[in-house]
Design an enzyme around this catalytic site. Sequence first.
Site, mmCIF file in Angstrom:
data_model
loop_
_atom_site.group_PDB
_atom_site.id
_atom_site.type_symbol
_atom_site.label_atom_id
_atom_site.label_comp_id
_atom_site.label_asym_id
_atom_site.label_seq_id
_atom_site.Cartn_x
_atom_site.Cartn_y
_atom_site.Cartn_z
ATOM 1 N N ASP A 308 0.829 -1.213 0.000
ATOM 2 C CA ASP A 308 0.000 0.000 0.000
ATOM 3 C C ASP A 308 0.865 1.267 0.000
ATOM 4 O O ASP A 308 2.063 1.225 0.243
ATOM 5 C CB ASP A 308 -0.902 -0.024 1.244
ATOM 6 C CG ASP A 308 -1.973 1.058 1.227
ATOM 7 O OD1 ASP A 308 -2.301 1.572 0.134
ATOM 8 O OD2 ASP A 308 -2.499 1.391 2.309
ATOM 9 N N GLU A 311 2.374 4.996 -4.241
ATOM 10 C CA GLU A 311 2.401 5.937 -5.391
ATOM 11 C C GLU A 311 3.709 6.721 -5.410
ATOM 12 O O GLU A 311 4.144 7.045 -6.517
ATOM 13 C CB GLU A 311 1.193 6.879 -5.315
ATOM 14 C CG GLU A 311 -0.150 6.176 -5.444
ATOM 15 C CD GLU A 311 -0.515 5.300 -4.248
ATOM 16 O OE1 GLU A 311 -0.119 5.667 -3.120
ATOM 17 O OE2 GLU A 311 -1.159 4.269 -4.447
ATOM 18 N N ASP A 421 -9.064 3.022 -2.869
ATOM 19 C CA ASP A 421 -10.123 3.501 -1.964
ATOM 20 C C ASP A 421 -11.366 3.984 -2.701
ATOM 21 O O ASP A 421 -11.609 5.182 -2.821
ATOM 22 C CB ASP A 421 -9.585 4.624 -1.084
ATOM 23 C CG ASP A 421 -8.428 4.164 -0.227
ATOM 24 O OD1 ASP A 421 -8.193 2.937 -0.167
ATOM 25 O OD2 ASP A 421 -7.764 5.011 0.379
HETATM 26 O O1 MIG Z 1 -4.185 6.322 4.107
HETATM 27 O O2 MIG Z 1 -3.930 1.169 5.718
HETATM 28 O O3 MIG Z 1 -5.972 1.969 0.178
HETATM 29 O O4 MIG Z 1 -7.020 -0.124 1.714
HETATM 30 O O5 MIG Z 1 -7.158 0.267 4.485
HETATM 31 C C1 MIG Z 1 -4.935 5.141 4.114
HETATM 32 C C2 MIG Z 1 -5.105 1.908 5.744
HETATM 33 C C3 MIG Z 1 -4.020 3.951 4.064
HETATM 34 C C4 MIG Z 1 -5.114 2.998 2.146
HETATM 35 C C5 MIG Z 1 -5.536 1.727 1.489
HETATM 36 C C6 MIG Z 1 -6.615 1.082 2.310
HETATM 37 C C7 MIG Z 1 -6.113 0.823 3.718
HETATM 38 C C8 MIG Z 1 -5.648 2.140 4.341
HETATM 39 N N1 MIG Z 1 -4.632 2.761 3.494
#
Ligand code: MIG
Length: 639
Positions: A308, A311, A421
């Site tokens: 995660d 980017e 998201d």
């Molecule tokens: O700023 O880890 O897309 O699936 O639950 C949010 C918390 C960070 C973004 C991910 C999402 C995840 C969340 N993350």
Amino acid sequence: MMIKKYVFGNPYETGATVLPVEPAGGIPERFRFAAETGTFSYTMKEKDLVFGLGETVRGINKRGWIYVSNNADDPEHNENRISLYASQNFLLVDDGTECFGVFVDNPGSVTFDIGYTDPDVLSIHPEYNDTSFYVIEGETPAGIVGTFRELIGKSYVPPVWAFGYGQSRWGYKTAEDIREVAAGYKALGIPLDMIYMDIDYMQDFKDFTVNPERFPEFADFVREMKAEGIRLIPIIDAGVKMETGYDVYEEGKAKGYFCKKENGEDLVAAVWPGKVHFPDFLNREASDWFGDKYQVLTDAGIEGFWNDMNEPAIFYTEDHLKEVFAQIKEFEQKELDIWGFFEFKDVVGSIANHPEDYRRFYHKFHGQKVRHDRVHNLYGFYMTKSAAESFARNCPEKKILLFSRASYTGMHRYGGVWTGDNCSRWSHLLMNIQMMPGLNMNGFLYSGADIGGFGGNTTEDLMLRWVAFGIFTPLFRNHSALGTREQELYRFERKEDFKHLIELRYALIPYIYREFLKAAETNGMYMMPLWFAYREDERCREVEDQLLVGDALMIAPVYEQNKTGRYVYLPESMRMLRFRAYNDYDSEVLPAGDHYVKAALNEVLVFLRPGCELPLATPARHVEQIDEKQLTRIIFAKP
Ligand code: MIG
């Protein structure tokens, strides 16, 4: 030659392609090139349909909007958005008699203006024109996709259990929370193969740590869950917490593996752990080093990960925050008129994911110092590659589930994607349906959305409809955000209906898995627009809410609230199956043409194509318990 390559400037070796192609001279066939602006343009024919670009907003036909490949952490996926988390730069243009594909291999920002500025012109503008521009010729859309996929290499295939149903939520904090989820599903006998662990399992959001109070004896817990048939899938974030004594931080710093600013200092950004450094995944050594860290978790029995914030998402950088504070002080001195007030508001609102911040740091890429924005879209790809390569190196005997939020073409060889998201909105269910073919064209076969919606509060009917579609997506995961309505299926009223839906997925797994593997092996598409198979049928040009799934099936999901059915278009006669459960369905042969068909909230519409058969297994609570040899078959003989 089916693939023509045209080179502009000095393209980076992105790793998107695997097939060597000798560059042709001149400008790309069919395109004009304005050297002053670095813009490629093609005048679209009236009947041209434009497919592709993978994970983007709007319909399957991309005409009529402008898209910018510039991986962005943006949870507001409305139709005005130009960038999401992914950059998948393949397009396919087809008017029904003549078609071609385009792949723009450029890891910086690339703008695809598909009839936005001029309704008839498709223009492609890389911010920095160091580009390998490919034009792919072929007789059919599917043929062109196949040739493109030969160019970029075979798609990632996850372990078979990853085709099961997964439950996730940002908010499971302790082993006890996770046990409760497992028990909730078990009590109702709803199949479940995976529970996802979001950032709260970590110690202070530090990658490759597990909070020992919340998860005492972690390896034992992993084993306990596995004995229940459930795999735990932890999240890994891109940013590494700056904390003295934390090994990942200390080693990365000592070895110079973090992204650096112009002056050679490590960039300081902030994400969930507070201040972080970004590992330089584009640097081979740093990539190997970070990849090896996953072993802490694989050694504890973990067999899957989701990457995660890659980017990378930036809440703020230390440098920009300083600038903002300085500007705020200036504003404080001034008498603000209303325009001044808005300027002030913009300054404060510009802190997260600030464009300038992406020009503040550098990579060591193939031995060269490269400013981040020039290769921005590779970051998530290389994070995921780092993990996949380490698994191949360190545990080649294991098959690991891996998918990522950010992506670029080429990452499809290393892992899948989830589409980030989204929100609990009906329009986002439709967006999920419409994104799947583009993802497939770009090789991202193992993909799916947060079922039920991530942000916002879901409703039971949305959940039912979304699960009914999700049954067909390879990645089948229910995920939601902290603070939203809890959406584990056992919390709803119509528990039996949910159970029947998930069981139907498990009954379909032999079919889904077979068709998925076929698509992966033959560079085909697991989910396709109708047009690709029925190109002689003009009506299929505009079908944007039905999909072909594998060779035998067409699906027509219901994606609007308070509907008890929908219109469906059949390009040829098909056998309609209206499933209430894997062993409870209506079957009716419908002629080609338009139909209004009923589909109650607990029903799933599946259309069997002529000359095809659908194998159904007896569902089990976990994928690996499905008996592949005991299949019943529903047949639709060619009339
Ligand atoms: O700023 O880890 O897309 O699936 O639950 C949010 C918390 C960070 C973004 C991910 C999402 C995840 C969340 N993350």
